[in-house]
Design a protein around this motif. Structure first.
Motif, PDB file in Angstrom:
ATOM      1  N   CYS A  28      37.405  16.087 -10.579  1.00  0.00           N
ATOM      2  CA  CYS A  28      37.267  16.215  -9.439  1.00  0.00           C
ATOM      3  C   CYS A  28      37.510  14.815  -8.784  1.00  0.00           C
ATOM      4  CB  CYS A  28      35.498  16.513  -9.030  1.00  0.00           C
ATOM      5  SG  CYS A  28      35.172  17.995  -9.746  1.00  0.00           S
ATOM      6  N   GLN A  29      37.684  13.655  -9.586  1.00  0.00           N
ATOM      7  CA  GLN A  29      37.941  12.381  -9.187  1.00  0.00           C
ATOM      8  C   GLN A  29      36.966  11.804  -8.138  1.00  0.00           C
ATOM      9  OE1 GLN A  29      41.040  10.124  -9.638  1.00  0.00           O
ATOM     10  NE2 GLN A  29      41.087  11.597 -11.304  1.00  0.00           N
ATOM     11  N   THR A  30      35.645  12.164  -8.732  1.00  0.00           N
ATOM     12  CA  THR A  30      34.581  11.999  -7.831  1.00  0.00           C
ATOM     13  C   THR A  30      33.205  11.183  -8.634  1.00  0.00           C
ATOM     14  OG1 THR A  30      34.734  14.136  -6.965  1.00  0.00           O
ATOM     15  CG2 THR A  30      33.014  12.730  -6.378  1.00  0.00           C
ATOM     16  N   ILE A  31      32.599  10.254  -8.431  1.00  0.00           N
ATOM     17  CA  ILE A  31      31.681   9.671  -8.999  1.00  0.00           C
ATOM     18  C   ILE A  31      30.361  10.515  -8.510  1.00  0.00           C
ATOM     19  CG2 ILE A  31      29.989   7.605  -9.456  1.00  0.00           C
ATOM     20  CD1 ILE A  31      32.525   5.865  -8.997  1.00  0.00           C
ATOM     21  N   THR A  32      29.487  11.081  -9.425  1.00  0.00           N
ATOM     22  CA  THR A  32      28.022  11.887  -8.947  1.00  0.00           C
ATOM     23  C   THR A  32      27.110  11.579  -9.834  1.00  0.00           C
ATOM     24  OG1 THR A  32      29.125  13.404 -10.318  1.00  0.00           O
ATOM     25  CG2 THR A  32      29.229  14.022  -7.920  1.00  0.00           C
ATOM     26  N   THR A  33      25.910  11.479  -9.163  1.00  0.00           N
ATOM     27  CA  THR A  33      24.740  11.048  -9.836  1.00  0.00           C
ATOM     28  C   THR A  33      24.136  12.342 -10.705  1.00  0.00           C
ATOM     29  OG1 THR A  33      23.346  11.359  -7.965  1.00  0.00           O
ATOM     30  CG2 THR A  33      23.927   9.277  -8.459  1.00  0.00           C
ATOM     31  N   LEU A  34      23.535  12.134 -11.570  1.00  0.00           N
ATOM     32  CA  LEU A  34      22.841  13.327 -12.535  1.00  0.00           C
ATOM     33  C   LEU A  34      21.425  13.157 -12.373  1.00  0.00           C
ATOM     34  CD1 LEU A  34      24.764  12.837 -16.014  1.00  0.00           C
ATOM     35  CD2 LEU A  34      25.454  14.150 -14.056  1.00  0.00           C
ATOM     36  N   GLU A  35      20.723  14.599 -12.515  1.00  0.00           N
ATOM     37  CA  GLU A  35      19.637  14.836 -12.139  1.00  0.00           C
ATOM     38  C   GLU A  35      18.568  14.230 -13.428  1.00  0.00           C
ATOM     39  OE1 GLU A  35      17.615  17.958 -10.658  1.00  0.00           O
ATOM     40  OE2 GLU A  35      19.215  17.869  -8.782  1.00  0.00           O
ATOM     41  N   GLY A  36      19.051  14.304 -14.496  1.00  0.00           N
ATOM     42  CA  GLY A  36      18.466  13.952 -15.893  1.00  0.00           C
ATOM     43  C   GLY A  36      19.600  13.317 -16.657  1.00  0.00           C
ATOM     44  N   ILE A  37      19.147  12.939 -18.014  1.00  0.00           N
ATOM     45  CA  ILE A  37      19.901  12.342 -18.940  1.00  0.00           C
ATOM     46  C   ILE A  37      20.367  13.294 -20.198  1.00  0.00           C
ATOM     47  CG2 ILE A  37      19.497  10.023 -18.204  1.00  0.00           C
ATOM     48  CD1 ILE A  37      17.449   9.702 -20.712  1.00  0.00           C
ATOM     49  N   GLN A  38      19.959  14.648 -19.970  1.00  0.00           N
ATOM     50  CA  GLN A  38      20.339  15.474 -21.351  1.00  0.00           C
ATOM     51  C   GLN A  38      21.626  16.371 -21.208  1.00  0.00           C
ATOM     52  OE1 GLN A  38      16.513  17.163 -20.842  1.00  0.00           O
ATOM     53  NE2 GLN A  38      15.842  15.936 -22.714  1.00  0.00           N
ATOM     54  N   SER A  39      22.338  16.214 -20.034  1.00  0.00           N
ATOM     55  CA  SER A  39      23.357  17.050 -19.973  1.00  0.00           C
ATOM     56  C   SER A  39      24.659  16.078 -18.953  1.00  0.00           C
ATOM     57  CB  SER A  39      23.209  18.421 -19.370  1.00  0.00           C
ATOM     58  OG  SER A  39      24.349  18.863 -19.157  1.00  0.00           O
ATOM     59  N   PHE A  40      25.505  15.409 -19.744  1.00  0.00           N
ATOM     60  CA  PHE A  40      26.563  14.634 -18.817  1.00  0.00           C
ATOM     61  C   PHE A  40      27.660  15.490 -18.640  1.00  0.00           C
ATOM     62  CE2 PHE A  40      24.966  10.438 -19.511  1.00  0.00           C
ATOM     63  CZ  PHE A  40      23.865  10.597 -20.138  1.00  0.00           C
ATOM     64  N   CYS A  41      27.369  16.173 -17.371  1.00  0.00           N
ATOM     65  CA  CYS A  41      28.589  17.160 -17.026  1.00  0.00           C
ATOM     66  C   CYS A  41      28.607  17.028 -15.507  1.00  0.00           C
ATOM     67  CB  CYS A  41      28.082  18.511 -17.348  1.00  0.00           C
ATOM     68  SG  CYS A  41      28.265  19.010 -19.035  1.00  0.00           S
ATOM     69  N   CYS A  42      29.650  16.966 -15.164  1.00  0.00           N
ATOM     70  CA  CYS A  42      30.086  16.871 -13.597  1.00  0.00           C
ATOM     71  C   CYS A  42      29.211  18.120 -12.862  1.00  0.00           C
ATOM     72  CB  CYS A  42      31.417  17.150 -13.372  1.00  0.00           C
ATOM     73  SG  CYS A  42      31.766  17.028 -11.505  1.00  0.00           S
ATOM     74  N   PRO A  43      28.438  17.712 -12.055  1.00  0.00           N
ATOM     75  CA  PRO A  43      27.501  18.768 -11.322  1.00  0.00           C
ATOM     76  C   PRO A  43      28.339  19.418 -10.438  1.00  0.00           C
ATOM     77  CG  PRO A  43      26.438  16.515 -10.769  1.00  0.00           C
ATOM     78  CD  PRO A  43      28.047  16.392 -11.567  1.00  0.00           C
ATOM     79  N   LEU A  44      29.370  19.207  -9.909  1.00  0.00           N
ATOM     80  CA  LEU A  44      30.414  19.797  -9.289  1.00  0.00           C
ATOM     81  C   LEU A  44      31.449  20.988  -9.842  1.00  0.00           C
ATOM     82  CD1 LEU A  44      31.717  16.795  -7.184  1.00  0.00           C
ATOM     83  CD2 LEU A  44      29.983  18.519  -6.483  1.00  0.00           C
ATOM     84  N   CYS A  45      31.998  20.374 -11.063  1.00  0.00           N
ATOM     85  CA  CYS A  45      32.744  21.511 -11.878  1.00  0.00           C
ATOM     86  C   CYS A  45      32.202  21.811 -13.129  1.00  0.00           C
ATOM     87  CB  CYS A  45      34.412  20.882 -11.770  1.00  0.00           C
ATOM     88  SG  CYS A  45      34.368  19.376 -13.086  1.00  0.00           S
ATOM     89  N   GLY A  46      31.328  21.033 -13.730  1.00  0.00           N
ATOM     90  CA  GLY A  46      30.668  21.604 -15.045  1.00  0.00           C
ATOM     91  C   GLY A  46      31.424  20.831 -16.351  1.00  0.00           C
ATOM     92  N   GLN A  47      32.359  19.853 -15.933  1.00  0.00           N
ATOM     93  CA  GLN A  47      33.236  19.310 -16.920  1.00  0.00           C
ATOM     94  C   GLN A  47      32.479  17.999 -17.483  1.00  0.00           C
ATOM     95  OE1 GLN A  47      37.725  18.193 -16.981  1.00  0.00           O
ATOM     96  NE2 GLN A  47      36.777  16.326 -16.717  1.00  0.00           N
ATOM     97  N   PRO A  48      32.245  17.967 -18.753  1.00  0.00           N
ATOM     98  CA  PRO A  48      31.769  17.174 -19.560  1.00  0.00           C
ATOM     99  C   PRO A  48      32.196  15.750 -19.322  1.00  0.00           C
ATOM    100  CG  PRO A  48      32.076  18.732 -21.006  1.00  0.00           C
ATOM    101  CD  PRO A  48      32.813  19.098 -19.916  1.00  0.00           C
ATOM    102  N   SER A  49      31.649  14.600 -19.207  1.00  0.00           N
ATOM    103  CA  SER A  49      32.128  13.319 -19.063  1.00  0.00           C
ATOM    104  C   SER A  49      31.314  12.205 -19.492  1.00  0.00           C
ATOM    105  CB  SER A  49      32.341  13.007 -17.495  1.00  0.00           C
ATOM    106  OG  SER A  49      32.645  11.561 -17.303  1.00  0.00           O
ATOM    107  N   ALA A  50      31.990  11.378 -20.237  1.00  0.00           N
ATOM    108  CA  ALA A  50      31.254  10.238 -20.917  1.00  0.00           C
ATOM    109  C   ALA A  50      31.381   8.806 -20.268  1.00  0.00           C
ATOM    110  CB  ALA A  50      31.564  10.032 -22.318  1.00  0.00           C
ATOM    111  N   ASP A  51      32.039   9.048 -18.964  1.00  0.00           N
ATOM    112  CA  ASP A  51      32.588   7.876 -18.378  1.00  0.00           C
ATOM    113  C   ASP A  51      31.246   7.497 -17.293  1.00  0.00           C
ATOM    114  OD1 ASP A  51      33.912   5.963 -16.815  1.00  0.00           O
ATOM    115  OD2 ASP A  51      35.574   7.244 -16.138  1.00  0.00           O
TER     116      ASP A  51
END
Lengths: 225, 121
Positions: B76-99
């Motif tokens: 997505c080329q986007t920085i998004t915030t996560l609701e928790g810390i148990q799933s490091f996936c992009c909230p927009l497309c679902g792709q995992p990210s460790a960045d």
């Protein structure tokens, strides 16, 4: 009369530890030694895993040493000393984690020649919470998860699993007996740390230990380039 | 529980910053706390009251701003915030990210201070 105002500060609360950890890492780099910080919950098998590792890296001609943190006893250091490599105990006196200052102090007192070493292991206090916040100057943070602990442990301790570089499943010889769900455990690790390397081992049978030692040796060599 | 140790570090640097600035009284200490800092907010607040005893910060209040984790998604080329810390996936497309771009903060931001002014002449 009081005159309230805002004083901007912007300082890291752990800046002292972080700065000391950076200095330690620079010292380790200069000496050409790869430093590994082993973390896990109590009883996950850190000491057995490390004992096996120390014996085998010696057989591969690599020089190593280990610093072992424990709340109250020196039992682990005595076990590890059987491997024949230099081992020193840090008794934390109830402190739940190691800090960079303790590593610096013990290295100073020990007088260990870091430049003679290839690998230096730090066995942290058994605790999946507190050690996560403290950089010890290590190059690799390895988290151990034994098959008897439950596959959802990474979801319960996401900060630690996120901060680590590699996850090692230990006690794989018991996997069938405890109906360890490898897929669920792997999914939990990947959920809190996408892309993390996972290795499966048993220090009792030696299962997977060759792969671990090859991985570690390759890391050490690439790190020296 | 390492929050008491963290609270002592916080009190040390806050006291130092205050006395360097010639401050005589601190009312509020403002801290940013990332979801990945590994610090339990309630334990830190509890420990703070113990750690300030007998220091320049005695009687001050700790205000903690929670900082969520933010990840960068390469799809997505986007920085998004996560609701928790148990799933490091992009909230927009679902792709995992460790960045991880935010969420490890454990930072003293500011002090609300009161200077005692000399009486008007």
């Amino acid at each position: 009369m009081y005159n309230p105002r805002i004083l901007e500060v912007r300082r890291g609360v752990l800046e002292k530890n972080d700065l000391l950890a950076q200095r330690l890492r620079a010292r380790f780099n200069a000496a050409g030694v790869t430093v590994v910080n082993l973390v896990s919950s109590p009883g996950a098998g850190k000491t057995s895993f490390l004992e096996y590792t120390l014996r085998n890296v010696s057989e591969q001609g690599l020089c190593s040493a280990a610093l072992v943190g424990d709340l109250a006893t020196d039992n682990d250091a005595r076990r590890l000393a059987r491997s024949g490599v230099p081992v020193r105990q840090i008794v934390t006196g109830g402190n739940c984690h190691l800090e960079a200052q303790m590593i610096a102090d013990h290295l100073e007192e020990w007088g260990l020649a870091l430049e003679d070493l290839d690998l230096f292991f730090i066995e942290n206090v058994g605790n999946l919470v507190c050690p996560a916040s403290y950089d010890l100057g290590e190059h690799l943070r390895i988290v151990l998860l034994s098959v008897t602990e439950g596959e959802d442990k990474p979801l319960k301790y996401p900060v630690m699993f996120n901060s680590a570089d590699v996850t090692i499943f230990t006690k794989m010889d018991l996997a069938a007996a405890v109906e360890f769900d490898r897929a669920a455990a792997t999914a939990a690790v990947q959920s809190v740390h996408p892309g993390m390397t996972i290795l499966e081992t048993s220090a009792k049978t030696g299962q997977g230990m060759r792969e671990w030692l090859n991985w570690l040796t390759a890391f050490h060599q690439s790190h020296q380039l | 529980m390492h929050e008491l140790s963290i609270a002592c570090n916080l009190v040390e640097i806050a006291s130092q910053s205050a006395s360097d600035a010639g401050v005589e009284q601190v009312q509020v200490v403002r801290l940013r706390l990332g979801a990945l800092a590994g610090v339990v907010k309630e334990s830190l607040l509890f420990s703070y009251d113990i750690a300030v005893a007998g220091t320049l910060l005695a009687g001050s209040r700790l205000e903690i701003e929670d900082v969520p984790v933010a990840i960068f998604c390469s799809s997505c080329q986007t920085i998004t915030t996560l609701e928790g810390i148990q799933s490091f996936c992009c909230p927009l497309c679902g792709q995992p990210s460790a960045d991880i771009r935010q969420g490890r903060e454990l930072e003293l931001i500011a002090l609300e201070v009161a200077d005692v002014q000399p009486p008007h002449t």
